[in-house]
Design a protein around this motif. Structure first.
Motif, PDB file in Angstrom:
ATOM      1  N   ARG A   1      34.624  14.166  70.397  1.00  0.00           N
ATOM      2  CA  ARG A   1      35.676  15.074  70.870  1.00  0.00           C
ATOM      3  C   ARG A   1      36.822  14.487  71.420  1.00  0.00           C
ATOM      4  N   SER A   2      36.375  13.189  72.246  1.00  0.00           N
ATOM      5  CA  SER A   2      37.388  12.338  72.839  1.00  0.00           C
ATOM      6  C   SER A   2      38.391  11.387  71.544  1.00  0.00           C
ATOM      7  N   MET A   3      37.483  11.304  70.346  1.00  0.00           N
ATOM      8  CA  MET A   3      38.108  10.722  69.294  1.00  0.00           C
ATOM      9  C   MET A   3      38.997  11.613  68.381  1.00  0.00           C
ATOM     10  N   GLY A   4      39.234  12.974  68.798  1.00  0.00           N
ATOM     11  CA  GLY A   4      40.100  13.830  68.159  1.00  0.00           C
ATOM     12  C   GLY A   4      39.145  14.696  66.954  1.00  0.00           C
ATOM     13  N   PHE A   5      37.854  14.520  66.949  1.00  0.00           N
ATOM     14  CA  PHE A   5      37.051  15.432  65.826  1.00  0.00           C
ATOM     15  C   PHE A   5      37.347  16.840  66.295  1.00  0.00           C
ATOM     16  N   ARG A   6      37.157  17.710  65.164  1.00  0.00           N
ATOM     17  CA  ARG A   6      37.332  19.109  65.470  1.00  0.00           C
ATOM     18  C   ARG A   6      35.966  19.662  65.203  1.00  0.00           C
ATOM     19  N   TYR A   7      34.944  19.034  64.524  1.00  0.00           N
ATOM     20  CA  TYR A   7      33.662  19.429  64.156  1.00  0.00           C
ATOM     21  C   TYR A   7      32.602  18.316  63.899  1.00  0.00           C
ATOM     22  N   ASP A   8      31.495  18.803  64.265  1.00  0.00           N
ATOM     23  CA  ASP A   8      30.379  17.795  63.893  1.00  0.00           C
ATOM     24  C   ASP A   8      29.368  18.531  63.073  1.00  0.00           C
ATOM     25  N   ALA A   9      28.746  17.754  62.150  1.00  0.00           N
ATOM     26  CA  ALA A   9      27.901  18.433  61.029  1.00  0.00           C
ATOM     27  C   ALA A   9      26.543  17.477  61.094  1.00  0.00           C
ATOM     28  N   SER A  10      25.948  17.157  62.397  1.00  0.00           N
ATOM     29  CA  SER A  10      24.960  16.301  62.872  1.00  0.00           C
ATOM     30  C   SER A  10      23.465  17.147  63.258  1.00  0.00           C
ATOM     31  N   SER A  11      23.681  18.567  63.461  1.00  0.00           N
ATOM     32  CA  SER A  11      22.601  19.372  63.848  1.00  0.00           C
ATOM     33  C   SER A  11      21.490  18.957  63.172  1.00  0.00           C
ATOM     34  N   ALA A  12      20.341  18.796  63.673  1.00  0.00           N
ATOM     35  CA  ALA A  12      18.895  18.833  63.027  1.00  0.00           C
ATOM     36  C   ALA A  12      18.490  19.792  62.417  1.00  0.00           C
TER      37      ALA A  12
ATOM     38  N   PRO B   1      28.794  29.987  62.474  1.00  0.00           N
ATOM     39  CA  PRO B   1      28.970  29.035  63.341  1.00  0.00           C
ATOM     40  C   PRO B   1      29.473  29.258  64.629  1.00  0.00           C
ATOM     41  N   SER B   2      29.273  28.380  65.517  1.00  0.00           N
ATOM     42  CA  SER B   2      29.721  28.464  67.053  1.00  0.00           C
ATOM     43  C   SER B   2      30.010  27.111  67.439  1.00  0.00           C
ATOM     44  N   LYS B   3      30.678  26.600  68.717  1.00  0.00           N
ATOM     45  CA  LYS B   3      30.960  25.528  69.122  1.00  0.00           C
ATOM     46  C   LYS B   3      30.144  24.919  69.912  1.00  0.00           C
ATOM     47  N   ILE B   4      29.918  23.668  69.916  1.00  0.00           N
ATOM     48  CA  ILE B   4      29.178  22.990  70.926  1.00  0.00           C
ATOM     49  C   ILE B   4      29.857  21.960  71.276  1.00  0.00           C
ATOM     50  N   GLY B   5      30.111  21.824  72.678  1.00  0.00           N
ATOM     51  CA  GLY B   5      30.904  20.723  73.411  1.00  0.00           C
ATOM     52  C   GLY B   5      32.482  20.727  73.076  1.00  0.00           C
ATOM     53  N   GLY B   6      32.835  21.973  72.727  1.00  0.00           N
ATOM     54  CA  GLY B   6      34.289  22.060  72.112  1.00  0.00           C
ATOM     55  C   GLY B   6      34.431  21.795  70.779  1.00  0.00           C
ATOM     56  N   LEU B   7      33.265  21.444  70.035  1.00  0.00           N
ATOM     57  CA  LEU B   7      33.486  21.254  68.417  1.00  0.00           C
ATOM     58  C   LEU B   7      32.823  22.209  67.717  1.00  0.00           C
ATOM     59  N   TRP B   8      33.257  22.492  66.573  1.00  0.00           N
ATOM     60  CA  TRP B   8      32.592  23.711  65.644  1.00  0.00           C
ATOM     61  C   TRP B   8      31.274  22.967  65.428  1.00  0.00           C
ATOM     62  N   ASP B   9      30.083  23.559  65.472  1.00  0.00           N
ATOM     63  CA  ASP B   9      28.809  22.983  64.865  1.00  0.00           C
ATOM     64  C   ASP B   9      28.350  23.579  63.531  1.00  0.00           C
ATOM     65  N   PHE B  10      28.350  22.510  62.432  1.00  0.00           N
ATOM     66  CA  PHE B  10      28.121  22.840  61.358  1.00  0.00           C
ATOM     67  C   PHE B  10      26.795  22.260  60.676  1.00  0.00           C
ATOM     68  N   PRO B  11      25.767  23.050  60.945  1.00  0.00           N
ATOM     69  CA  PRO B  11      24.497  22.342  60.606  1.00  0.00           C
ATOM     70  C   PRO B  11      23.918  22.340  59.333  1.00  0.00           C
ATOM     71  N   LEU B  12      23.161  21.514  58.652  1.00  0.00           N
ATOM     72  CA  LEU B  12      22.414  21.880  57.699  1.00  0.00           C
ATOM     73  C   LEU B  12      21.469  23.087  57.960  1.00  0.00           C
ATOM     74  N   GLN B  13      21.388  23.929  57.055  1.00  0.00           N
ATOM     75  CA  GLN B  13      20.531  25.169  57.286  1.00  0.00           C
ATOM     76  C   GLN B  13      19.301  25.249  56.552  1.00  0.00           C
ATOM     77  N   ASP B  14      18.311  25.988  56.957  1.00  0.00           N
ATOM     78  CA  ASP B  14      17.112  26.429  56.492  1.00  0.00           C
ATOM     79  C   ASP B  14      17.226  27.176  55.396  1.00  0.00           C
ATOM     80  N   VAL B  15      16.853  27.074  54.225  1.00  0.00           N
ATOM     81  CA  VAL B  15      16.832  27.763  53.212  1.00  0.00           C
ATOM     82  C   VAL B  15      15.374  28.053  52.341  1.00  0.00           C
ATOM     83  N   PRO B  16      15.237  29.032  51.558  1.00  0.00           N
ATOM     84  CA  PRO B  16      13.886  29.234  51.163  1.00  0.00           C
ATOM     85  C   PRO B  16      13.454  28.044  50.205  1.00  0.00           C
TER      86      PRO B  16
END
Length: 458
Positions: free
Chosen positions: A241-252, A259-274
């Motif tokens: 966030r301090s470096m100007g990012f708008r999202y993070d795709a690192s959720s486990a 999606p929602s925000k975490i720490g001010g950034l959009w949280d774009f996780p990989l998702q469980d699929v069948p």
């Protein structure tokens, strides 16, 4: 050199013009009039300002970007699908260039998470000073000069295609022994600065002085990334966030909800699929299907076709339950690798062809999705987030408070998966038998320990 650059810029502008002004909306026709898919201005005559050593240049706004607008009350949301690639280097397999062609064919923009060390030749490896490791260390190696040139060519074209150049950071260190999950916010900042630096100085570091620059300022272009092995997000977020990012795709790992925000950034996780035929779900990434199938990159050739179908159908089942349900964006992650004979690349290409041509679907980058989300009414997004996996408003989209369930083609119960760490070459275990066995172990995903991954240039 200046004359050569002026000629190259003209070629880049011609490419931008030749590829048209269609937004990467995922609709069937480039001339679609869907107001949600309307593109922003596509400036062909672009001002040029070389930056630094000429590795990058400010050429104005990125072409082929959809212009986001706020949904009207009661409007059905678009079905967003984001295809993203970890590492994103061009090697002898030519998968980066191949999937750029696939994206243009099916009107899909994507996110390419570049590993910064792929812009650094082996001879200059000591320029990288990874946190908690010796200078020149990297668990994915470095590149060679030809690999740098080929990667730059694809990054340049991808940006002009309208796709996003994100980051997969640098040395890909995983696990408890000084892996990224142990890094502090200040160490993450150092990693991000170095990733940017390797892009901004690839000409100096590679000696490729006569090559045309990347047509963007990476310090401005870089707004998101995915951490190696999906580790370290807690301390990455404040640094990013301090470096100007708008999202993070690192959720486990996440579920197919809005999606929602975490720490001010959009949280774009990989998702469980069948996982069709199995009693669990796994992350929407090629590696995680592999880990629960062969457990090795060179599994039994006689079973590869079935494994490829399993990944393809699992991703399609995940898509269908969102498309007919809550319309939550679907996130799919992959690697430019020919694991198990390339079956996962074929599966992903088949999914792109099937979903990006459907009505109301937009295959976009994470950056474009963030643009759209930022343009929406926060109250509407809050209501969308209340919809469960596979649920749609019971009496239509004008009534988000009421929901109905959508049953997938082959219903699979949602059970938390053991998430194999992404971007890692898995260790071996007994492969899954596609025999329909009643053994209860068939319903348990495999725990895979992270090991070192081979350099992309090899």
């Amino acid at each position: 050199m200046a004359a050569a650059w002026r000629y190259t810029l003209g070629a880049l502008a011609a490419l931008s013009l030749a590829t048209g002004t269609a937004a990467c909306s995922g609709v069937n026709s480039p001339e679609a009039t869907d107001p949600q898919a309307a593109p922003g201005p596509n400036t062909v005559e672009r001002p040029v300002r070389l930056l630094g050593d000429g590795s990058t240049a400010d050429t104005g706004p990125q072409p082929k970007q959809p212009k986001p607008r706020r949904m009207a009350p009661g409007e059905k949301p678009p079905q967003f699908v984001v295809f993203s690639w970890d590492g994103a280097g061009e090697d002898s397999q030519r998968l980066f260039s191949h999937f750029r062609k696939v994206g243009k064919k099916y009107n899909a923009t994507m996110t390419y998470f570049l590993s910064g060390v792929y812009m650094l030749p082996e001879s200059k490896r000591t320029l990288y000073e990874p946190p908690q490791h010796a200078a020149g260390a990297s668990d994915i190696g470095f590149n060679d000069v030809r690999g740098v040139r080929d990667t730059v060519e694809q990054l340049r074209g991808a940006w002009l295609d309208g796709s996003e150049i994100g980051t997969h950071f640098n040395g890909h260190f995983c696990g408890r022994d000084r892996g990224v999950g142990t890094w502090s916010p200040s160490e993450w900042k150092s990693e991000i600065r170095q990733a940017e630096s390797f892009v901004r100085n690839w000409k100096t570091n590679s000696g490729l002085k006569n090559e045309p620059p990347l047509p963007f300022d990476y310090s401005k272009e870089l707004v998101g990334g995915r951490a190696p092995c999906l580790e370290g997000q807690r301390n990455l977020i404040p640094a990013a966030r301090s470096m100007g990012f708008r999202y993070d795709a690192s959720s486990a790992g996440g579920r197919q909800v809005w999606p929602s925000k975490i720490g001010g950034l959009w949280d774009f996780p990989l998702q469980d699929v069948p996982v069709p035929g199995r009693g669990f779900e796994t992350l929407s990434m090629d590696y995680n299907f592999l880990a629960n199938q062969s457990g090795t990159t060179k599994g039994d050739p006689s079973r590869r076709e079935g494994w490829g179908r399993q990944m393809r159908d699992g991703l399609l089942d995940g898509f269908e339950r969102a498309y007919h349900g809550n319309r939550a964006p679907l996130f799919i992650g992959d690697h430019f690798e020919s694991w198990n004979g390339g079956i996962y690349m074929k599966a992903v290409e088949s999914v792109i062809a099937r979903v990006c041509t459907k009505e109301g679907v937009r295959c976009v980058s994470f950056k474009q999705l963030a643009d759209w989300l930022d343009a929406q009414d926060p109250d509407v997004l809050a209501k969308l987030r209340r919809l469960e996996v596979g649920q749609a408003p019971r009496t239509g989209w004008a009534h988000l408070g009421e929901a109905r369930s959508y049953a997938p083609r082959q219903p699979v119960p949602h059970r938390p998966s053991w998430h194999a760490p992404s971007s890692q070459e898995p260790s071996s275990h007994e492969p899954y038998e596609d025999s329909g066995s009643d053994d209860e172990d068939d319903d348990k995903p495999m725990r895979i320990k992270p090991v070192r991954v081979r350099p992309a240039a090899e």
